[in-house]
Design an enzyme around this catalytic site. Structure first.
Site, short mmCIF file in Angstrom:
data_model
loop_
_atom_site.label_atom_id
_atom_site.label_comp_id
_atom_site.label_asym_id
_atom_site.label_seq_id
_atom_site.Cartn_x
_atom_site.Cartn_y
_atom_site.Cartn_z
N ARG A 250 51.22 58.04 49.94
CA ARG A 250 50.85 58.97 51.02
C ARG A 250 50.04 58.16 52.02
O ARG A 250 48.96 57.67 51.69
CB ARG A 250 50.04 60.14 50.46
N HIS B 166 57.53 64.62 55.61
CA HIS B 166 57.04 64.94 54.26
C HIS B 166 58.27 65.32 53.43
O HIS B 166 58.50 66.49 53.15
CB HIS B 166 56.03 66.09 54.36
N GLN C 203 58.16 67.48 50.25
CA GLN C 203 57.94 68.88 50.59
C GLN C 203 59.26 69.52 51.04
O GLN C 203 59.61 70.60 50.57
CB GLN C 203 56.89 68.97 51.72
N ASP D 265 52.59 75.97 58.88
CA ASP D 265 51.72 74.92 58.32
C ASP D 265 50.46 74.86 59.17
O ASP D 265 50.39 75.48 60.25
CB ASP D 265 52.49 73.58 58.33
N CYS E 100 53.59 75.08 53.18
CA CYS E 100 53.48 73.93 52.26
C CYS E 100 52.15 73.90 51.54
O CYS E 100 52.04 73.29 50.48
CB CYS E 100 53.71 72.63 53.02
N ARG F 108 57.31 71.91 43.78
CA ARG F 108 57.08 70.48 44.01
C ARG F 108 57.29 69.72 42.70
O ARG F 108 57.88 68.64 42.69
CB ARG F 108 55.65 70.24 44.52
N1 CP Z 1 51.78 70.36 50.37
C1 CP Z 1 51.14 69.24 50.02
O1 CP Z 1 51.64 68.12 50.14
O2 CP Z 1 49.92 69.45 49.44
P1 CP Z 1 48.83 68.33 49.11
O3 CP Z 1 48.38 67.77 50.43
O4 CP Z 1 47.74 69.05 48.38
O5 CP Z 1 49.48 67.28 48.28
N1 NVA Z 2 50.94 68.80 58.06
C1 NVA Z 2 49.97 68.69 57.00
C2 NVA Z 2 50.63 68.87 55.67
C3 NVA Z 2 49.71 68.79 54.49
C4 NVA Z 2 50.45 68.90 53.20
C5 NVA Z 2 49.25 67.36 57.10
O1 NVA Z 2 49.89 66.35 57.37
O2 NVA Z 2 48.02 67.33 56.92
#
Ligand code: CP
Ligand code: NVA
Length: 306
Positions: free
Chosen positions: A102, A129, A132, A225, A265, A293
């Site tokens: 990530r 993502h 997701q 989101d 999400c 997930r």
């Molecule tokens: N939706 C998602 O990726 O959640 P986290 O940021 O908690 O991993």
């Molecule tokens: N769009 C959000 C998603 C988190 C899972 C971010 O990137 O913070």
């Protein structure tokens, strides 16, 4: 399949196979457990940002399949700072069987994949993502009992990483995708172009709007989101002034099909992009979606590491 960096890289058949495998693994898990097909395998999980779902679902996914996952937090390896990404990739290659990362900058996960011989999975970047998006497709697929071609999926809010993955998975699988975002918060043009390409192949439509009420007409799925993604915190005040008309609330939901379901999400900022009434209401699939997930990523792990 070597890596999983963006849904755009994978054919509709590959995505469908992942969904089928996810459904099977979910069934097996509910019936008593999965076979230990990843026994002796390890996944390094490199996080430059916070996480609940991604971290726990990958860790438990590896455990359910008989393998092991190793959490490497933002303070630890200093990806690209303490050490170059190329060196991190080649070191991890000798220890583990796969890397989930990530990151902030999408280029960083691409660079990791370039240097690592082992599979690399994108656990969120500023661009998209895909884990997701894959799990969201699973949730829609289950809810509509596989009959998803021609559904209308509407994303309301910021044209961010989650929106891009949702658009790409919808377009690949033949679901129509509409976004309603404020002016100036569009998805990136190259991502839209790809979405249109995939849609042309599957027979889906891509619709780009600014008016949420217009967008949700006839919607089968409404998705939202956060208004401020991780890494954009300094813009949050400005965004909080722009985005309120894009809140998914009962009035907006009432303009969709009565059978429409709501996805997010998570994490949710209740009272901002979604109200409690909708998030906890009868049309919400937020928690089954979060749980998927685990199942979707197990399919990914089994395919890439198995
Ligand atoms: N939706 C998602 O990726 O959640 P986290 O940021 O908690 O991993
Ligand atoms: N769009 C959000 C998603 C988190 C899972 C971010 O990137 O913070």
């Amino acid at each position: 399949m070597q890596d999983f960096l963006a849904l755009a890289d994978h054919s509709p058949q590959e995505i469908q196979s992942l969904l089928d495998l996810a459904v099977q693994l979910k069934k097996d898990h509910a019936a008593g457990g999965n076979k230990p097909i990843l026994q002796g395998k390890a996944l390094a999980m490199v996080f430059q940002k916070s996480s609940l779902r991604t971290r726990v679902s990958f860790e438990m996914g590896m455990q359910h399949l008989g393998g092991h996952a190793l959490y490497i937090g933002p303070q630890e390896i200093g990806l690209g700072q303490r050490e170059s990404i190329a060196d991190v990739a080649r070191v991890l290659d000798g220890y583990v069987d796969g890397i989930m990362a990530r990151v902030f900058d999408h280029q960083h996960v691409l660079e990791l994949a370039h240097w690592a011989a082992k599979p690399v999975i994108n656990g969120l970047s500023d661009y998209n993502h895909p884990c997701q998006g894959l799990s969201d497709a699973l949730t829609i697929y289950e809810h509509y009992k596989g009959d998803i071609k021609g559904l209308k999926v509407v994303y309301v809010g910021d044209g961010n990483n989650v929106a891009v993955s949702l658009m790409h998975v919808c377009a690949k699988l033949g679901m129509h995708f509409t976004i309603a975002n404020p002016e100036g918060y569009d998805m990136l043009p190259p991502a839209i172009e790809l979405g249109r390409e995939f849609a042309a192949e599957s027979g889906a439509n891509i619709e780009l709007l600014n008016d949420p009420a217009q967008a949700v007409q006839d919607a089968d799925v409404i998705y939202t989101d956060t208004w401020t993604s991780m890494g954009q915190e300094e813009e949050s005040k400005k965004r909080e002034a722009v985005f309120p008309p894009y809140q998914v609330n009962a009035a907006l939901l009432a303009k969709a099909k009565p059978t429409a379901v709501v996805l997010h999400c998570l994490p949710a900022h209740r009272g901002q992009e979604i109200t409690d009434e909708v998030a906890d209401g009868p049309q919400s699939l937020l928690f089954p979606q979060a749980h998927n997930r685990l199942h979707a990523q197990k399919a990914l792990l089994a395919t890439l590491l198995g």
